[in-house]
Scaffold this active site. Structure first.
Site, short mmCIF file in Angstrom:
data_model
loop_
_atom_site.label_atom_id
_atom_site.label_comp_id
_atom_site.label_asym_id
_atom_site.label_seq_id
_atom_site.Cartn_x
_atom_site.Cartn_y
_atom_site.Cartn_z
N CYS A 1 -1.94 18.25 -22.44
CA CYS A 1 -0.08 18.93 -22.67
C CYS A 1 0.99 18.74 -23.25
O CYS A 1 1.66 17.76 -23.66
CB CYS A 1 -0.35 18.49 -20.62
SG CYS A 1 1.43 19.31 -20.33
N CYS B 1 2.85 13.74 -15.04
CA CYS B 1 1.86 13.40 -15.02
C CYS B 1 1.95 11.80 -16.58
O CYS B 1 0.90 11.71 -17.31
CB CYS B 1 0.21 14.44 -15.51
SG CYS B 1 0.98 15.58 -14.46
N CYS C 1 1.95 25.24 -16.79
CA CYS C 1 1.57 23.37 -16.13
C CYS C 1 -0.06 23.81 -16.19
O CYS C 1 -0.76 24.47 -15.43
CB CYS C 1 2.07 23.46 -15.28
SG CYS C 1 2.01 21.71 -14.60
N GLN D 1 -4.32 19.31 1.97
CA GLN D 1 -4.18 18.70 0.86
C GLN D 1 -4.13 19.40 -0.68
O GLN D 1 -4.44 20.19 -0.89
CB GLN D 1 -5.51 17.68 0.37
CG GLN D 1 -5.88 16.80 2.50
CD GLN D 1 -5.23 15.48 1.31
OE1 GLN D 1 -4.33 15.13 0.71
NE2 GLN D 1 -5.62 14.35 2.24
N GLU E 1 -1.34 15.07 16.35
CA GLU E 1 -0.74 15.61 15.26
C GLU E 1 0.79 15.67 16.12
O GLU E 1 0.90 16.65 16.46
CB GLU E 1 -1.45 16.99 14.74
CG GLU E 1 -0.18 17.06 13.41
CD GLU E 1 0.18 16.14 12.51
OE1 GLU E 1 1.71 15.99 11.86
OE2 GLU E 1 -0.74 15.18 12.05
N CYS F 1 -4.25 7.25 1.36
CA CYS F 1 -3.68 7.71 -0.10
C CYS F 1 -2.39 6.80 -0.57
O CYS F 1 -2.32 6.41 -1.20
CB CYS F 1 -2.47 8.99 0.23
SG CYS F 1 -1.14 8.69 1.40
#
Length: 376
Positions: free
Chosen positions: A3, A14, A87, A211, A261, A333
């Site tokens: 990158c 990142c 990117c 996601q 939800e 997560c």
């Protein structure tokens, strides 16, 4: 992957960019095993790898600079724009839209927002691509000054986008570090972006959550479906169900499924999917997960939980311990809050776990765990 933005220190989002991918994945597995080391019966399945680049189906791009020379990317410490339109972790289909965004900024004379001066109109463009190739484009404006121009240009804009794309305008009048405001106007007749993960139609509304890695999300849903089908429960609750990914994948003939939800928009999207699949015994409800469980008056045979980073509530853990639920599938997560919750779920034994690399090039990952009720 290489990158140039990272090498030039223009973007350091990142953090693992220079680490070989196999090493990244192994370190995530080791980190998860360390955090869950207090559960000796827990067996780890092989980790789910991801594509190293082009995996992000969503790009949240700050618009800065000028109408004639806009930047599409992020801001530096002084609030100046850094252009990141090439990117490498962003899906190719989204990068292909960036020139179109710039063109319409020019043609419509949209004024990028200047953060230090607190002046301007166009703050962000939020893009999402589905596995079908359709995209959702959300223009985030400070006021309605440019709204008419964007609305009137819709036919020409849609001509340049893939079929079945969605375009909306969001309004964020406040000067604060958030990406979007509460008010959203959908300009297209189509109001949801459709995904087709594992053959299951799923719908995303503009302010909904999905996601960011479709490839790994599909694997995550397959894993949960396999564990549910192995146990073959007659009833399943999907708590913190979002747009219904787990619930829709685990629906089956002679099985009652509930998805709970808080987001009404996510519930509407899930109901759209259930209708398209012609599922009769699947029900979605807009309610807090803990509130629903404590007030339901009955318990299913299996529960799937996919909470935010803070994990499930202590009250929900207590209810699960005292319930008749035989199996829990926990998708997390945040392995730290997961470890705490597994400790709270003292009447269950974590038996299987699998690291799902939803976020390559960073330290973040998803992990899915199967828990079985301990014998009385």
């Amino acid at each position: 992957m290489e990158c140039l933005y990272f090498s030039a220190s223009r973007c350091r989002s990142c953090t693992l960019m220079t680490v070989p991918y196999a090493q990244q994945l192994q370190s995530k597995v080791e980190d998860c095993k360390r955090l869950l080391a207090d559960f000796p019966d827990l067996e780890f399945l092989p980790a789910q790898a991801s594509s190293e680049q082009g995996f992000r189906n969503k790009a949240k791009m700050v618009i800065s600079g000028t109408t004639d020379k806009p930047t599409i990317g992020i801001l530096d410490a002084e609030g100046r724009g850094i252009d990141l339109r090439n990117c490498g972790v962003v899906a190719d289909q989204l990068r292909a839209v960036f020139p179109l965004i710039e063109r319409f900024i020019h043609e419509l004379k949209l004024i990028p927002y200047d953060v230090p001066k607190r002046k301007g109109e166009l703050k962000h463009v939020i893009l999402t691509v589905s596995d079908t190739g359709s995209v959702m484009v959300r223009w985030v404006l400070r006021t309605k000054k440019h709204f008419v121009a964007l609305r009137d240009s819709l036919p020409q804009f849609l001509e340049q986008l893939p079929r079945h794309s969605v375009v909306s305008v969001n309004f964020l009048p406040e000067h604060k570090a958030v990406l979007e405001g509460e008010e959203e106007i959908i300009l297209t007749r189509r109001t949801t972006l459709e995904f087709g993960l594992n053959g299951v139609p799923m719908h995303l509304r503009p302010q909904g959550f999905f996601q960011t890695n479709s490839e790994v999300a599909a694997a995550l849903y397959r894993q949960a479906r396999q564990w549910i089908n192995d146990a073959n429960p007659e009833s399943v609750w999907d708590l913190y169900s979002g747009v219904g990914g787990f619930a829709l994948h685990c629906a089956a003939e002679d099985r009652t499924v509930y998805g709970i939800e808080t987001s009404t928009e996510a519930v509407e999207a899930a109901e759209t999917s259930a209708k398209a699949m012609e599922l009769d015994d699947i029900h979605f409800k807009a309610q807090d997960a803990t509130e629903f469980a404590l007030g339901a008056g009955w318990a299913p045979e299996a529960v799937i939980v996919n909470p935010p980073r803070r994990g499930i509530t202590a009250d929900l853990s207590t209810w699960l311990n005292g319930s008749d639920v035989q199996q829990i599938i926990y998708s997390s997560c945040n392995a730290k809050s997961l470890a705490r919750d597994l400790e709270r779920l003292e009447n269950y034994t974590p038996t299987l776990a699998r690291v799902m690399d939803m976020f390559p090039q960073t330290n973040h990952y998803e992990v899915i765990v199967k828990l079985e009720r301990k014998a009385a």
